[in-house]
Enzyme design. Structure first.
Site: not given
Ligand code: 4LM
Length: 395
Positions: A58, A111, A183, A208
């Site tokens: 961790r 998001y 981000d 992603k």
């Molecule tokens: C989606 N997105 O859009 P985790 N920052 C951005 C994101 O698009 C996302 C996250 C953080 C999508 C998930 C279902 C610009 C997520 C959050 O999903 O926690 O790895 O990331 O389809």
């Protein structure tokens, strides 16, 4: 460690350490929860920070360390920290930088889960939040208060691809002593490196493009050693949203082809966006690669390409939009983006279902808005599938 001035080479070699006596080409997976001390003093010295060496996964793990070193090279920052999800990275950053009584400036376009964290969790903990248009410099300046500690944004923004000017946000942050967080998930460091514009902390959902194969949920933060160490030793250590060594290995593997994949995603998306824009059944296409998009002016200045994600509105009703999505044969109905497969989803009822109807309207997310994360297939096949879907609703 070896580093090039070219990012294509760095996705393969940058930050890679030599790997001990066997010399494996691929990074070993240190699938261990804990590390053995020679004696009590060695353990105590490591806990006190007086000696190098691992303690417990961790707090740090050699496979995860390597991913962090690689990401720091790619984002051109001193350091990086890996997390078990993008949201783990968002919350670790926010809770390390803000306490009760502090003020956050962000956008109402985010998001969905980031918006939920800022709109619901932070106010409940006594953290003030202002939602402004981060593309409007005057609006950002007007929102600053004496207790403003962080400006947080995404660019391009999920799902309508609004582009925020990184230079302008970084300048405000520097001038006012406010930490800026951006981000960079939609671009990846191949297309955009916010730290080179002066942004303090760069965030990724590594789920992603960085991983790129739809088999990991992961997050990354990149920034100065001081900021990253602070986050590692506070919110990551004590809240515990860590990345597993196996997931770190998968993301490292993904990085090796990142430049090729992102280039193809962008090329495909440009062709598909132009096709959709010329289609009679489409009301509007949101993609920074199209000259009409307000973010297009920042292509070249802060973005090396427009990326693989776009959104569009079909002409007609919500029911027709849904029927079109349901009719698709090759494109997959799924949230997420940055995978080899083309993914299609309905933001108002999926990724942005955390928004109330009036919040959706403010964020520009209509009920007929559809998000398309263009994959690596032949663009002709993607367009043929979209074409038969649009034909089925009379387009
Ligand atoms: C989606 N997105 O859009 P985790 N920052 C951005 C994101 O698009 C996302 C996250 C953080 C999508 C998930 C279902 C610009 C997520 C959050 O999903 O926690 O790895 O990331 O389809």
């Amino acid at each position: 460690m070896w580093e090039s001035k070219n990012i294509e080479t760095n996705t393969i070699h940058g930050g890679k350490k030599s790997q001990g006596e066997h010399g494996p080409l691929s990074t070993p997976i240190y699938q261990t929860s804990t590390f053995v001390f020679d004696d009590v003093q060695q353990g105590a010295d490591r806990f006190a920070g007086d000696a190098q060496g691992h303690i417990y996964s961790r707090l740090g793990n050699p496979t995860v360390d390597e991913l962090e070193a690689r990401m720091a090279v790619l984002e051109e920052t001193e350091a990086a920290a890996a997390f078990g999800s993008g949201m783990g990275a968002v919350s670790a950053a926010i809770f390390a930088l803000l306490k009760a009584g502090d003020h956050l400036i962000t956008s109402h376009r985010l998001y969905g889960c980031t918006f939920a964290l800022f709109n619901h969790q932070l106010p409940a903990l006594g953290i003030q939040v202002s939602f402004v248009d981060l593309a409007d410099e005057q609006a950002v300046r007007a929102a600053i208060k004496p207790n403003t500690k962080v400006i947080y944004g995404e660019t391009p923004i999920n799902p309508c691809l609004t582009v925020i000017d990184l230079d302008s946000i970084a300048a405000i942050g520097r001038e006012q002593g406010i930490t800026t967080v951006m981000d960079n998930t939609f671009m990846s460091p191949i297309l955009q490196r916010p730290a080179t514009h002066g942004i303090d902390l760069v965030l990724h959902s590594a789920t992603k493009y960085l991983n790129g194969h739809g088999d990991v949920v992961a997050g990354i933060l990149c920034g100065s050693s001081e900021l990253i160490n602070h986050i590692k030793m506070t919110t990551r250590k004590d809240m515990g949203a860590v990345m597993s060594p196996h997931d770190a290995w998968l993301v490292i593997r993904g990085l090796k082809t990142l430049h090729l994949r992102v280039q193809r995603h962008s090329e495909n998306a440009q062709v598909v966006a132009e096709y959709l824009q010329g289609h009679g059944a489409i009301e509007k296409v949101y993609y920074p690669g199209l000259p009409e998009h307000p973010g297009h002016r920042l292509l070249g200045r802060q973005m090396r390409g427009a990326g693989g994600v776009m959104a569009f509105e079909v002409k007609g009703s919500f029911e027709q939009a849904v029927a079109f999505i349901n009719q698709l044969k090759m494109c997959k109905r799924a949230v997420s983006l940055g995978d080899a497969e083309t993914l299609i989803q309905h933001p108002a009822s999926m990724t942005h279902s955390t928004y109330e109807p009036e919040e959706l309207a403010e964020a520009g997310i209509s009920r007929t808005l559809i998000r398309l994360a263009v994959g690596l297939e032949n663009a002709e096949d993607i367009m043929a599938d979209l074409d038969q879907g649009l034909a089925s609703i009379g387009g």
